[in-house]
Each structure stands twice: as C-alpha cells, then as structure tokens.
Design an enzyme around this catalytic site. Sequence first.
Site, mmCIF file in Angstrom:
data_model
loop_
_atom_site.group_PDB
_atom_site.id
_atom_site.type_symbol
_atom_site.label_atom_id
_atom_site.label_comp_id
_atom_site.label_asym_id
_atom_site.label_seq_id
_atom_site.Cartn_x
_atom_site.Cartn_y
_atom_site.Cartn_z
ATOM 1 N N LYS A 120 0.806 -1.217 0.000
ATOM 2 C CA LYS A 120 0.000 0.000 0.000
ATOM 3 C C LYS A 120 0.839 1.267 0.000
ATOM 4 O O LYS A 120 1.834 1.356 0.707
ATOM 5 C CB LYS A 120 -0.918 0.017 1.224
ATOM 6 C CG LYS A 120 -2.191 -0.694 0.954
ATOM 7 C CD LYS A 120 -3.127 -0.613 2.142
ATOM 8 C CE LYS A 120 -4.302 -1.509 1.926
ATOM 9 N NZ LYS A 120 -5.404 -0.880 1.196
ATOM 10 N N SER A 449 -17.668 -16.874 2.362
ATOM 11 C CA SER A 449 -18.116 -16.983 0.976
ATOM 12 C C SER A 449 -17.705 -18.320 0.379
ATOM 13 O O SER A 449 -16.667 -18.878 0.720
ATOM 14 C CB SER A 449 -17.547 -15.835 0.143
ATOM 15 O OG SER A 449 -16.146 -15.823 0.202
ATOM 16 N N ARG A 531 -6.261 -2.559 -11.902
ATOM 17 C CA ARG A 531 -7.361 -2.792 -10.963
ATOM 18 C C ARG A 531 -7.887 -1.481 -10.377
ATOM 19 O O ARG A 531 -7.118 -0.658 -9.899
ATOM 20 C CB ARG A 531 -6.867 -3.649 -9.797
ATOM 21 C CG ARG A 531 -7.183 -5.116 -9.925
ATOM 22 C CD ARG A 531 -8.670 -5.384 -9.909
ATOM 23 N NE ARG A 531 -9.149 -5.747 -8.599
ATOM 24 C CZ ARG A 531 -8.983 -6.948 -8.047
ATOM 25 N NH1 ARG A 531 -8.351 -7.899 -8.677
ATOM 26 N NH2 ARG A 531 -9.465 -7.190 -6.855
ATOM 27 N N CYS A 532 -9.205 -1.333 -10.440
ATOM 28 C CA CYS A 532 -9.830 -0.126 -9.881
ATOM 29 C C CYS A 532 -10.892 -0.537 -8.876
ATOM 30 O O CYS A 532 -11.441 -1.619 -8.961
ATOM 31 C CB CYS A 532 -10.504 0.670 -10.989
ATOM 32 S SG CYS A 532 -9.365 1.196 -12.261
ATOM 33 N N ASP A 615 -16.578 -9.523 10.219
ATOM 34 C CA ASP A 615 -15.266 -9.439 9.564
ATOM 35 C C ASP A 615 -14.633 -8.067 9.755
ATOM 36 O O ASP A 615 -15.274 -7.049 9.521
ATOM 37 C CB ASP A 615 -15.421 -9.682 8.051
ATOM 38 C CG ASP A 615 -15.827 -11.119 7.734
ATOM 39 O OD1 ASP A 615 -15.366 -12.023 8.443
ATOM 40 O OD2 ASP A 615 -16.596 -11.314 6.774
ATOM 41 N N GLU A 621 -5.241 -1.549 8.388
ATOM 42 C CA GLU A 621 -4.896 -0.533 7.392
ATOM 43 C C GLU A 621 -5.445 0.845 7.742
ATOM 44 O O GLU A 621 -5.052 1.828 7.133
ATOM 45 C CB GLU A 621 -5.329 -0.970 5.992
ATOM 46 C CG GLU A 621 -6.824 -1.004 5.787
ATOM 47 C CD GLU A 621 -7.204 -1.524 4.403
ATOM 48 O OE1 GLU A 621 -6.757 -2.622 4.054
ATOM 49 O OE2 GLU A 621 -7.931 -0.827 3.697
ATOM 50 N N HIS A 657 -12.863 -11.993 11.711
ATOM 51 C CA HIS A 657 -11.902 -12.531 10.745
ATOM 52 C C HIS A 657 -11.011 -11.403 10.249
ATOM 53 O O HIS A 657 -11.462 -10.289 10.029
ATOM 54 C CB HIS A 657 -12.636 -13.173 9.568
ATOM 55 C CG HIS A 657 -11.760 -13.395 8.379
ATOM 56 N ND1 HIS A 657 -10.772 -14.353 8.368
ATOM 57 C CD2 HIS A 657 -11.667 -12.756 7.191
ATOM 58 C CE1 HIS A 657 -10.134 -14.302 7.208
ATOM 59 N NE2 HIS A 657 -10.653 -13.339 6.481
ATOM 60 N N HIS A 710 -5.776 -18.012 -2.091
ATOM 61 C CA HIS A 710 -5.502 -17.170 -3.251
ATOM 62 C C HIS A 710 -5.023 -17.976 -4.457
ATOM 63 O O HIS A 710 -4.805 -17.422 -5.520
ATOM 64 C CB HIS A 710 -4.467 -16.096 -2.908
ATOM 65 C CG HIS A 710 -4.944 -15.184 -1.820
ATOM 66 N ND1 HIS A 710 -4.630 -15.389 -0.493
ATOM 67 C CD2 HIS A 710 -5.753 -14.100 -1.858
ATOM 68 C CE1 HIS A 710 -5.212 -14.454 0.231
ATOM 69 N NE2 HIS A 710 -5.907 -13.667 -0.555
ATOM 70 N N CYS A 742 -9.165 -17.434 4.222
ATOM 71 C CA CYS A 742 -10.097 -16.342 3.897
ATOM 72 C C CYS A 742 -11.284 -16.961 3.160
ATOM 73 O O CYS A 742 -11.378 -18.183 3.039
ATOM 74 C CB CYS A 742 -9.375 -15.302 3.034
ATOM 75 S SG CYS A 742 -10.302 -13.765 2.811
HETATM 76 N N1 GLN Z 1 -16.678 -13.187 4.885
HETATM 77 C C1 GLN Z 1 -15.892 -12.690 3.801
HETATM 78 C C2 GLN Z 1 -15.715 -13.810 2.771
HETATM 79 O O1 GLN Z 1 -15.690 -14.940 3.163
HETATM 80 C C3 GLN Z 1 -14.546 -12.231 4.276
HETATM 81 C C4 GLN Z 1 -13.718 -11.636 3.158
HETATM 82 C C5 GLN Z 1 -12.435 -10.964 3.606
HETATM 83 O O2 GLN Z 1 -11.923 -11.222 4.652
HETATM 84 N N2 GLN Z 1 -11.870 -10.123 2.801
HETATM 85 O O3 GLN Z 1 -15.565 -13.541 1.597
HETATM 86 ZN ZN ZN Z 2 -10.168 -12.592 4.653
#
Ligand code: GLN
Ligand code: ZN
Length: 773
Positions: A120, A449, A531-532, A615, A621, A657, A710, A742
């Site tokens: 960042k 998610s 990316r925007c 979350d 940040e 989270h 990721h 995540c």
């Molecule tokens: N609950 C969100 C998901 O599972 C958390 C996303 C995040 O931490 N950026 O997508």
């Molecule tokens: Zn996450």
Amino acid sequence: MLKTNNLGYPRIGALRELKKANEAYWAKKISQDELLQAGRQIREGNWKTQQDAGIDLIPSNDFSFYDQVLDLTLTVGAIPARYQGFAVEGASSYNLDLYFAMARGFQQEGLDVTAMEMTKWFDTNYHYIVPEFVKDQQFRLTSEKIINEFNEAKQLGIQTKPVLIGPITYLLLGKEKEAGFNRIDLIDRLLPVYEEILGKLAAAGAQWIQLDEPFLALDIDEKTRELYQQVYSRLSAAAAGVNLVVATYFESLRENTKTALNLPVQALHVDLVRGEDQLDELLAGAPADLILSLGVVDGRNIWKNDYEASLRKINRAIEKRGADRVWIAPSSSLLHVPFDLDLEDNEQSLPAEVKNWLAFAKQKLQEVKDLAVLATGDADTAIAQRFAANKSAQQSRRTSSLIHREEVKARVSSITDEDAQRTSPFAARKAKQQEKFNLPAFATTTIGSFPQTRDVRKWRADLKKGAITQAEYDQLIAEETERTIRLQEELDIDVLVHGEFERNDMVEYFGEQLSGYAFTKNGWVQSYGSRCVKPPVIYGDVSRPSDMTVRWSAYAQTLTNRPVKGMLTGPVTILQWSFVRNDQPRSETTYQIALAILDEVQALEKAGIKIIQIDEPAIREGLPLRKADHKAYLDWAVRAFRVSSSNVDDDTQIHTHMCYSEFNDIIEHIAAMDADVITIETSRSQMELLDAFADFNYPNDIGPGVYDIHSPRVPSKEEMVKLLEKAKAVIPAGQLWVNPDCGLKTRAWPETKAALEAMVDAAKTLRGIAEAV
Ligand code: GLN
Ligand code: ZN
C-alpha cells in the site's frame, strides 16, 4: 494573481480506458503501438483538461502504465537480477515487456519469473511495486520516460512540471533483499542518476520540477533529517537554474517542519487538509523567498471544497508572505479520487442533493483555480456565482435532513462502557457456548463466501437488467445456498456458512441497505495496475432501516441441524473501504455503523443465529501514518467493534476474521476486541504469525488459516496436519479452530471441495492424536 499547482492527475481514464487497453495488451488483443497510443491519448486529454481549467503548474510523468514507483525503478535501472532475460530496449522506449514482467511476473515461453512485491502507498488504497535493493546495488539512467513525456507535452504546446519521487522517499519505499546494508546508504550511488535527470530536464527547457518527499511528513530520525538537507543541496546545484518544488502530503510536517522549510529549493508543497494545524507554524518559520504551495483542496476525498474556510487559510498566507509566494493546490495527487463528477447521472443511487456536495478530480481543478482567483479579489461573475453556489452547498450540508438524523447522533452519544463490554468474561462465555454447541476439538469452519461462479454473477446482472424477476433470482440463490449447506454437511464441517451468494461485495452489500450511503456509476479509483475500485460514499448519519442479512442466514439455518454462522462486515472495515464524511470525526461515523451492525447482530440472534462473524480485515490498514496517533485510533476502532458485538447473550458466539496484513504489532488490540473466536490468515507465513499470539498469551479461541485461498492449488491433508501441529506447539489445543485463510469466493468448486475435504480430514487426524494421548 496566485499561481495554481497540481501534483498529479488520475491516469486510468474517464471511462477506465487505460485499464481496458492494458488488459487488451496483456491478452495480446492489441499491439504495443495501440497501447502506447492509448497512453498518449490519456496524457494529452489530462494535460488539456488541466490547461483549460487554468492550472499553471501542470504535472507530467504522473502518467504511468502501471505504477509510478515502478516507473522510477526502471528509470534508475534498479532492475532485479531475475529479469535479466528481458532486454532493455533503450532509454527512449517504455520497455513494456520488461516493465510488465516486473509488475506482474512472466510465465510463458519457458520462462517463469515472479512479479515484484506490491504494497500500500502510505495509507491509501493505491498499491505500488516495492523496489528491491541489494548490497551492491548499481543505478544508471535506463529510461527517459520523464524527459520524453515532458517533450511530448511541449510539442502539444503545454509547458509542464515533471514529477519525480524524491530520492530519499524512493529508497525508503524499497526493501533490502539481502542482509548487511541499509538501503538509505545507497543514496550516494543513486544521486548521480537524479542529477543526470535534472540536467536533461533543464536542457529540455523545464522551469519547475516536482520532487515528492512524503516521508518528510512521517516519523523519520535525526539522521534522515540531516540527509534531506545534504541531498537537496546537491540536487539544487544539479538543477542548473531549474526551480525545484518539494512535495509533502498525507500528514503534517510536525518535528520535520524546520528541515522541510529550510531545504535549498524554491517551493514547498504542504498538505493543509490532513495537516490543517500546521499553517501558522509554517508561515512563521518559512524563509522569506520560499514559495508555499498550499494543499487546500482534498486530494483524498470527494467532498466539495469549503471555499470560505479555504480562503481564510489562503488569506492568512498571503498576508504573511505576499501573493507571489503562495500557490494554491490540491492536498496531494488527484490519483486518489475519481475522474469526473459530470459522468454521474444516476439519480437513484446518487441523489442530486448529494451530488451537489461532491467534487471529483476535474471539479477539484476548478476549485483550485476559483480559490486562486477569489483570494486576490478579482473574480468575474461566473466565479462569483460559483462562490455563492459553494456557500449554499456547504450550508445545505450543514443542515440537510438527508445527512443529519438526531436519533442517530443521540444514540452514539449515549453509548456507555457497558455497551462495549460482554456480560461475562471469555472463560464463562466459552463454557456456556460449549454447552450449547457441543463442538469437537479442532472445530472446522470456513470464512463465509463460497465460489461466486459465473452463474451466480450472471443471476445478479440479470436481476439488475430486469432479465429475471426478484422471485426468480431469490429462487436461484436459495438453491445455491441449499446445495452449499448440503455440501458442508457431507464434508462434515462443524460450523456452516450460507455462502454469501447474494452479495456482490462485502462493503457494498451493506452500504446498499444502510441509510446515509450513496453509490457512483463511474467513481473508479486505481487500486493497482489495471485494478480499480469504486468505493461507496458515506454522506450522512448511518442507520439500518431494516434487516440486512437475516433472511438468508435464517433460511440456511432452517436447512440443517448444525449451526450456521451469521456473516457481517465490521464497522471499521465498512468505514475504511468507503469514501467517508469529512464533516465529523471518522470515529463518530464508525460508531454509527457499529450501532447499525449491532442491530443486525441482535436481529440474527433473535432469528436463532447464535454464531455470528463480524469481519474486520481492514482494521490494520486504518492505522494512522504517525506512531503518535496509533493509540487513539486503535482505542476507538476496537471500541467500535465491541459496541457492534457486545450486547448479546453469553452463549452467542462472536467470531471475527482478519487477513491481508501483519497483526503482530497490534496483537494486544486484537485481543481487546474480545471476539470469542478469531479466524486469521496465517498459512502463507507458515503460521509464523501465531508466535505473536503465543507470546501474548492470546486468551480467546483462534482459527489460524491452514491453507491459502488465493491459489487454485489443493493442499494435502498432511501439509495441513503439519501446520496444525505447528500451531498446537504454541497455542493450547483447546483454543484452536480449523479453517481456510479467507473466503472462497474467488475459487472454483472442484478445488474448493477437494481442499475442504482434506482440511476436515486434517482436523480429524488432530482429534485422533489428541484422543490417543
Ligand atoms: N466473509 C468474507 C468472505 O468470506 C470475508 C472476506 C475478507 O476477509 N476479505 O468472503
Ligand atoms: Zn479474509
């Protein structure tokens, strides 16, 4: 007449033309020439826009195909060894293949080279490519982009002010890639390249050159302050008659004020939005012939400037210094705001009254110019009319019932310590929750998610277009949710989630349902490369007119006997990823959001959802740039989270989270959030992060991520067992949960199933070991 100065202009294009051109070039759909042409068009458009707006000092070299720090890395030839296979095509070209390989990595034609790291840019949401330095780092002028773009503008008849990141800031932005040296000591090797650039710009006819040194507004030590003096003495000698302006921004100068004011340069730019209070000290201490560029128009936010307030500052400066020693400017580069408010015609999501309070980059140029004219008192009727309109816009903002809702303000001011405190301490809650949920050791869960497939996104788009009805859409979401519940049952996961299929984005989804929020159509801001992001706008007191998530969570819970987690975004993250109000402290807005989230938490609780995750990935940040300000921020950020999560039954289990960053240095504040369970990204660091939790004796439950979401790679059970063994070595087993790093929304189904299957297996293996002992 006061001069007007602009530090940088958004380069992504009014309709994201650069994004589209870059991506087409990467996909080999357009040629290099076509990409270069797209770049030229954007630069020309930007310069002309600024010229038409009457800006005197128009920046060049603020354009970039990817990132301005990477541009400089190429300019000074700090090319890491792994890119040796890529030819340097000569200083006059953009070296695009090499450049994009550094930015994005390269995996083709038998080569496999990783990208440079990205991080960042100060406390913005813009990410730059981190320079890599080695002990024996050499620098040489490798790209003449800055000179070429100056000449390009000149050929269009526009005299520009080339912009360059200053050498000290450049070194500080980088990273040592090997031990045994300090990157700042590379300055003597770097300066000759800067001197060469300044010489060439002088020869090309530059009159002003801007050197960005935002580190002058950060915490630096005495040695660095002295270095500033030495470095700028050398640079000003090399500038050979060209004037230098040093630009600082994002913070006030504080203990670096004297250093900054006494640099041997002709002008100093200061951020009077973030550093409102520094003006008097600057006016008192500035040498008589130094020009002060007053950053009065906010380069970081989208509100219309308050002309009267700005003029008060400007007039104070003129009185002290005279009109020829004062420039008017945005506080920082306009890179961080959207392009043009005139492109917004969506009454529905951005009402006219709200739009009238906003200014994007193009409008901010006009503001800078208006202020310069108004300050010297020779406004024509058009400007006088705009001044009057500005006053009435400010007035309407102060009083509008769209913004001000007494009941919301009253509720925030009546928050008590008790509201920020769970009824019982964690140990007592844990016992009650265990009684209620009876979860096994190493309980498994996910972050929320599940895959947002093309289908899911298409349903949403179809609903928006009117191609399907709300009922049809709801049916599709219900089916996808049910499939996901069944899958989690089959996988034998302990705490389920509904999958978040109804959500586009974790902030936008809530923003759309909260009052006090507006949305733009084209309000894009560059995040990194192509990316925007399009942050929603918090313009007014925030409240929650009705349930936001209860429907889908409650529905999912009807499908299963296992607990389904309610899934919310926390107040600090909602704040952090929006454009926020500047007419009240950020803390005040965050508390309003916290109360709205609390209402939702309680509604979920009432609906029988007794495990609720809030979350907060963005809590780190939001940390201010100056250490002295950290504590105050963390205190209210943590308290806001607690307000959103405390007023619940002891046996309601609150999860939070976090991901994206390092948390070691704020661990005590994370503990103070007092969530019953925290799930946290740790797998990429091989659980290293847990050491901080262990050292701190983190008291509550922790789910360290056991695999990286990721990448599509499916981790083996054995790998995850190993990571969990590692976790178990530092955190008592009774505190551990098992989960991915995540959310899974960017993943495809096959790898998601396979990975979760292995994850549950890993948890069971650990339970087996625990029982055998
Ligand atoms: N609950 C969100 C998901 O599972 C958390 C996303 C995040 O931490 N950026 O997508
Ligand atoms: Zn996450």
